[in-house]
Design a protein around this motif. Structure first.
Motif, mmCIF file in Angstrom:
data_model
loop_
_atom_site.group_PDB
_atom_site.id
_atom_site.type_symbol
_atom_site.label_atom_id
_atom_site.label_comp_id
_atom_site.label_asym_id
_atom_site.label_seq_id
_atom_site.Cartn_x
_atom_site.Cartn_y
_atom_site.Cartn_z
ATOM 1 N N CYS A 152 0.978 -1.226 -0.392
ATOM 2 C CA CYS A 152 -0.012 0.375 -0.422
ATOM 3 C C CYS A 152 0.596 1.136 -0.277
ATOM 4 C CB CYS A 152 -1.049 0.135 0.912
ATOM 5 S SG CYS A 152 -1.877 1.383 1.599
ATOM 6 N N CYS B 128 -0.219 3.852 6.332
ATOM 7 C CA CYS B 128 -0.252 2.815 6.655
ATOM 8 C C CYS B 128 -0.142 1.679 7.401
ATOM 9 C CB CYS B 128 -0.509 1.904 4.663
ATOM 10 S SG CYS B 128 -0.897 0.485 4.976
ATOM 11 N N ARG C 211 -2.443 -5.831 10.491
ATOM 12 C CA ARG C 211 -0.947 -5.117 10.122
ATOM 13 C C ARG C 211 0.092 -5.472 11.740
ATOM 14 N NH1 ARG C 211 -4.713 -1.121 8.137
ATOM 15 N NH2 ARG C 211 -4.393 0.120 6.829
ATOM 16 N N CYS D 165 -4.509 0.312 0.059
ATOM 17 C CA CYS D 165 -5.697 -0.656 1.056
ATOM 18 C C CYS D 165 -6.984 0.103 0.669
ATOM 19 C CB CYS D 165 -4.997 -1.124 1.903
ATOM 20 S SG CYS D 165 -4.802 0.159 3.335
ATOM 21 N N CYS E 19 -5.598 5.990 2.574
ATOM 22 C CA CYS E 19 -3.962 5.554 2.262
ATOM 23 C C CYS E 19 -3.992 6.704 1.195
ATOM 24 C CB CYS E 19 -4.026 4.258 2.249
ATOM 25 S SG CYS E 19 -3.159 3.517 4.398
HETATM 26 ZN ZN ZN Z 1 -3.063 1.288 3.118
#
Ligand code: ZN
Length: 122
Positions: free
Chosen positions: A6, A11, A19, A53, A57
């Motif tokens: 991304c 992000c 994540r 994503c 973002c």
């Molecule tokens: Zn992202």
């Protein structure tokens, strides 16, 4: 199938379970990896969402790089599309709220409709 990270500059700072990477005390929040061409929530992914994503973002990226993006294709003059404008009268109704009996009355009037017609200049 190829992947992209991304491109959102923040992000990797968003605190979501998806994540989290690493083990034990060596954990990190990592940028989301995007499978190119994969569907998104059951829909065909817009091309740009092969690189972002999500909307946040994408907007972070635009905010951070706006001047560079604009420099790619700057607009120095207004663009124009030739059209014909058609005005037509038609019967309509409006409400008059100043009636003596206190009840709004339907009052007929001539309204104008503006229609924009495209011009075929082949
Ligand atoms: Zn992202």
């Amino acid at each position: 199938m190829s992947y992209n990270w991304c491109h959102g500059p923040n992000c990797h700072t968003q605190e979501t379970q998806s994540r989290i990477r690493g083990s034990g005390d060596d954990k990190v929040l990592r940028t989301i990896k995007i499978k190119e061409g994969a569907s998104y929530r059951g829909h065909e992914r817009y091309n740009m969402f092969n690189y972002f994503c999500g909307q946040n973002c994408l907007m972070d990226y635009i905010r951070e790089h706006l001047q560079a993006i604009i420099a790619i294709a700057p607009r120095r003059e207004a663009l124009e599309t030739p059209i014909k404008v058609e005005k037509t009268k038609y019967d309509s109704w409006r409400y008059d709220y100043n009636d003596i009996e206190g009840r709004p009355q339907r009052v007929p009037y001539q309204a104008t409709r503006t229609t924009i017609k495209s011009v075929d200049n082949g």
